[in-house]
Scaffold this motif. Structure first.
Motif, PDB file in Angstrom:
ATOM      1  N   ARG A 117     -11.552  19.173  40.201  1.00  0.00           N
ATOM      2  CA  ARG A 117     -10.453  18.876  39.282  1.00  0.00           C
ATOM      3  C   ARG A 117      -9.233  19.726  39.630  1.00  0.00           C
ATOM      4  NH1 ARG A 117     -11.873  14.479  36.303  1.00  0.00           N
ATOM      5  NH2 ARG A 117     -13.927  14.698  35.422  1.00  0.00           N
ATOM      6  N   TYR A 156      -5.488  21.161  38.108  1.00  0.00           N
ATOM      7  CA  TYR A 156      -4.679  21.428  36.924  1.00  0.00           C
ATOM      8  C   TYR A 156      -3.285  21.856  37.397  1.00  0.00           C
ATOM      9  CZ  TYR A 156      -9.329  21.619  34.930  1.00  0.00           C
ATOM     10  OH  TYR A 156     -10.626  21.314  34.575  1.00  0.00           O
ATOM     11  N   GLU A 204      -3.016  12.437  43.154  1.00  0.00           N
ATOM     12  CA  GLU A 204      -4.325  11.798  43.339  1.00  0.00           C
ATOM     13  C   GLU A 204      -4.349  10.946  44.602  1.00  0.00           C
ATOM     14  OE1 GLU A 204      -5.248   9.780  39.671  1.00  0.00           O
ATOM     15  OE2 GLU A 204      -6.057  11.613  38.777  1.00  0.00           O
ATOM     16  N   ASP A 233      -6.731  16.566  36.382  1.00  0.00           N
ATOM     17  CA  ASP A 233      -7.241  16.630  35.020  1.00  0.00           C
ATOM     18  C   ASP A 233      -6.119  16.811  34.004  1.00  0.00           C
ATOM     19  OD1 ASP A 233      -8.722  18.543  32.736  1.00  0.00           O
ATOM     20  OD2 ASP A 233      -9.897  16.828  33.474  1.00  0.00           O
TER      21      ASP A 233
END
Length: 119
Positions: free
Chosen positions: A69, A71, A100, A108
């Protein structure tokens, strides 16, 4: 620190600075965003504020990776007269999509911090 992922072709390592540059470029392309800035309460190192080598596009972007993930925290200055909520939502969608697509990993959380308005 770097982000690691594996696929059928092997192992891929992407540095957090590379992800920050992609996120910064994507953020600067959003309508209403004037510039990226370093927060005065930035929890990074004090030396980051004075580095000439750090690219302008990643200056106000902080990337943290945990497992698979990502952040992201983005500190921005907006153009006067724009809708802050609309620009923030547009920026989040754009950055999430670009990061992505670039990394192949899941973003996330994206926190957008508006630190000022320019006339």
């Amino acid at each position: 620190m770097s982000v690691n992922t594996s696929n059928a072709y092997g192992r891929i390592t992407i540095t957090e600075e590379a992800i920050a540059q992609i996120a910064g470029c994507s953020a600067l392309e959003c309508y209403g965003v004037v510039e990226l800035v370093i927060s005065k309460r930035h929890t990074g190192s004090f030396a980051d504020m004075f580095k000439k080598a750090r690219a302008k596009v990643s200056r106000g972007v902080r990337v943290m990776a945990s497992g698979d993930r990502i952040y992201i925290d983005i500190n921005i200055i907006l153009k006067y007269g724009v809708n802050i909520e609309a620009v923030s939502q547009s920026l989040k969608k754009s950055v999430k999509y670009d990061v992505e697509k670039f990394s192949g990993m899941v973003v996330d959380t994206i926190n957008v911090n508006v630190l000022g308005i320019k006339v």
